[in-house]
Design a protein around this motif. Structure first.
Motif, PDB file in Angstrom:
ATOM      1  N   LYS A  85       0.827  -1.206   0.000  1.00  0.00           N
ATOM      2  CA  LYS A  85       0.000   0.000   0.000  1.00  0.00           C
ATOM      3  C   LYS A  85       0.862   1.256   0.000  1.00  0.00           C
ATOM      4  O   LYS A  85       0.563   2.228  -0.708  1.00  0.00           O
ATOM      5  CB  LYS A  85      -0.948   0.013   1.198  1.00  0.00           C
ATOM      6  CG  LYS A  85      -1.789   1.286   1.275  1.00  0.00           C
ATOM      7  CD  LYS A  85      -2.924   1.190   2.242  1.00  0.00           C
ATOM      8  CE  LYS A  85      -3.674   2.514   2.375  1.00  0.00           C
ATOM      9  NZ  LYS A  85      -3.924   3.200   1.110  1.00  0.00           N
ATOM     10  N   ASP A  89       0.673   3.924  -3.008  1.00  0.00           N
ATOM     11  CA  ASP A  89       0.261   5.308  -2.782  1.00  0.00           C
ATOM     12  C   ASP A  89       1.345   6.304  -3.160  1.00  0.00           C
ATOM     13  O   ASP A  89       1.059   7.377  -3.683  1.00  0.00           O
ATOM     14  CB  ASP A  89      -0.101   5.517  -1.307  1.00  0.00           C
ATOM     15  CG  ASP A  89      -1.379   4.811  -0.905  1.00  0.00           C
ATOM     16  OD1 ASP A  89      -2.116   4.352  -1.801  1.00  0.00           O
ATOM     17  OD2 ASP A  89      -1.637   4.694   0.308  1.00  0.00           O
ATOM     18  N   GLY A 457      -3.480  -1.459   4.524  1.00  0.00           N
ATOM     19  CA  GLY A 457      -3.134  -2.492   3.554  1.00  0.00           C
ATOM     20  C   GLY A 457      -3.673  -3.865   3.856  1.00  0.00           C
ATOM     21  O   GLY A 457      -3.608  -4.757   3.011  1.00  0.00           O
TER      22      GLY A 457
END
Length: 609
Positions: A85, A89, A457
């Protein structure tokens, strides 16, 4: 060492850090309570980098799926969880990991090379054979091409110029950069480990105390002690049989039985990868590792005798590293070569509060091999494939992993427990110092059994960590943004935290707060300087390389057979056969080259002395 996931280490080989907490008062509650409520964007600052690119920054608008071919990874498939994650991002990058450890070893590496495409990111466990072969085969991208490194790797260039120098001189003909070393540091000397060393040996401290804590006069003296411990606890809580040693083969590579080298490291020696010598950390001494006096051969005898006593797990012949990790967690193993294996998996808060768990039990005459800080970077290599998609974005990502933000997230990843996401497992206190949260203590202790919130996540902490199995900076190095080491075990707030019953008992009896302090106070460290000759490294020619592989395969196969020999006669017979075969294959030629590598190492050490 082909370090595994915990390595490591492979492993590496490899800087290996454990988990147990140290002394004082717990200052982590306020940060931890706030962290459990913090949004994911605050945890990593990952969203900040997803905006439109500025100036010459790469465009992150489109997802970039990268194949990571790692010769050290112990996981294959898509990177998931909290690390996935964060990089999604921040960079809009997704990783898919191919692990030769799990699918064919050197055969898989050879097949990948023959295909002409090693993937987008490539991780080599060492720089001895596959890495230079990949360079010669034009399978790796030159980071200096089109100013790639200067434009998108500026942090690496600024912080670690010696590592770039080594890359150019050793493998780039003086100008090209095909990869970056692992465990790089800015500190020029001294032991680079954290509060624990790379090796132990560690025993189940509670059982050891119950049998009277007898002094261990030699490595061989562990066997009767371990037998008493097994008799005291023959089965775990689930009624499954316990063993002193539970071995695995998926770290072996093609040259040795990896777990037969660990005791040499507890006597101040370590191997030069893919050679026939073990070298002293702080002296110009080496020995042939299949000589009768070597601790490789003595370890085979030790495991054989342990097996005769019923101390070796019979699953050792077939199981993998992850199987052994599960057995440590279940309390089925009594001895650990590494602090990051036994303690990291068995020492839960509930157990240590009762005084149960793994802790260092040294032997008389132990001299711990210690890896010094390395401004040139270690022998592990991260590289970019010649056919990689969008190399600018890959270079930007690799560069970030060497920065304080990237290093803080996964320092220790691969061979130790990483810090994890800011705001969840750790945070910055009001005094500007890092502190582990309550959730972090749980995650570090339970790992696979700790579920990560979806906004971070999801999944579990263990498999959500960076699965490439590559340590970018030395975790014991100071983070310039906090003034503390990257390793959470060395933060002041950790050292001041209330110790468990296990920690208190160990400290009282050993007269030290940490294992590293114990070795330092008692003059039991041999620190190996990490230098560079300023020349291209000696390499085997193709004929000798092939001969070496054949010899290594024979040694590995016979090593396992000797451990599980039926009796002394069979053990001795197998030993003679192994030596006869390797001598017939040209072991003397390999040894001659190995001695030259030892001399090269001694010369390199002088650059930092």
């Amino acid at each position: 060492m082909k370090l595994t996931r915990m390595l490591p280490v492979l492993l590496s080989i490899m800087i290996l850090l454990p988990l147990a907490a140290c002394g004082g008062s717990n200052n982590g509650n306020s940060a931890s309570n706030a962290a459990t409520k913090a949004p994911a964007a605050e945890a990593t600052a990952a969203g900040e980098a997803s905006a439109a690119p500025e100036g010459g920054a790469p465009d992150h608008a489109k997802p970039l799926k990268l194949t990571v071919f790692s010769t050290t990874a112990n996981y294959a498939g898509p990177q998931t969880g909290w690390f996935a994650k964060i990089i999604k991002d921040k960079f809009n990058i997704e990783l898919d990991i191919v692990a030769s450890n799990l699918t064919g070893g050197d055969t898989k590496i050879s097949a990948m090379m023959a295909s002409g495409n090693l993937g987008d990111i490539i991780i080599f466990g060492d720089d001895k054979n596959h890495y230079p072969n990949a360079i010669q085969g034009k399978l790796l991208l030159d980071w200096t091409k089109d100013g790639l490194l200067d434009k998108h790797g500026a942090d690496i260039v600024k912080q670690f110029p010696k590592a770039i120098e080594k890359a150019k001189v050793a493998f780039g003909g003086g100008s090209a950069v095909y990869g970056m070393g692992n465990n790089v540091a800015v500190n020029p000397s001294g032991p680079s480990e954290g509060k624990d060393m790379t090796w132990g040996p560690d025993l189940r401290w509670d059982l050891y105390q119950q049998i009277g804590a007898p002094e261990i006069g030699s490595i061989e003296a562990y066997l009767p002690v371990l037998k008493q411990m097994q008799e005291l606890e023959p089965k775990n809580e689930q009624g499954k049989k316990t063993y002193a040693f539970s071995l695995w083969s998926d770290w072996d590579g093609n040259y040795k039985m990896t777990l037969a080298k660990q005791f040499a490291c507890m006597l101040g020696y370590d191997e030069i990868a893919d050679t026939a010598v073990y070298v002293k950390a702080d002296e110009e001494k080496y020995y042939d590792f299949i000589s009768e006096d070597s601790w490789y051969m003595k370890s085979l005898r030790l495991y054989y005798e342990a097996n005769q006593l019923g101390l070796v797990d019979p699953d050792s012949l077939t199981q993998k590293f992850d199987d052994v990790v599960a057995k440590y967690k279940d309390g089925r193993v009594l001895f650990s070569w590494f602090p990051w294996l036994g303690a990291a998996n068995y020492n839960t808060p509930e157990r240590t509060a009762e005084g149960k768990g793994f802790a260092l039990v040294p032997f008389k005459g132990e001299l711990m091999y210690s890896t010094g800080f390395n401004v040139y970077g270690g022998n592990g290599i991260i590289a970019i494939g010649a056919k990689a998609k969008e190399p600018e974005r890959i270079m930007e990502f690799i560069n970030w992993m060497y920065t304080p933000e990237g290093a803080m997230l996964s320092a220790g990843s691969g061979t130790a427990v990483p810090n994890g996401p800011k705001g969840l497992t750790w945070d910055i206190g009001v005094d500007g110092k890092p502190v582990i949260t309550d959730f972090g203590w749980e995650a570090f202790a339970k790992q696979q059994d700790t579920k990560i919130p979806e906004e971070y996540g999801g999944g579990d902490f263990y498999y959500g960590s960076n699965q490439m199995n590559f340590s970018f900076v030395v975790p014991a190095m100071e983070n310039p943004e906090t003034g503390e080491p990257y390793d959470h075990n060395l933060w002041q707030t950790t050292l001041e935290r209330n110790p468990s019953k296990l920690d208190s008992d160990w400290r009282a009896k050993m007269g030290a707060l940490t294992a590293k302090e114990y070795f330092e106070k008692n003059g039991m460290l041999a620190v190996a300087p990490q230098g560079f000759t300023g020349k291209e490294p000696l390499m085997m020619d193709k004929t000798l390389e092939q001969k070496n592989k054949q010899i290594g395969t024979v040694i590995q196969q016979y090593s396992w057979k000797m451990v599980f020999a039926k009796n002394d006669a069979e053990f001795d017979k197998l030993n003679r056969e192994m030596h006869d075969k390797v001598n017939g294959l040209g072991y003397a030629d390999v040894m001659e080259f190995s001695v030259k590598k030892a001399e090269e190492l001694f010369e390199a050490r002088k650059s930092v002395q």
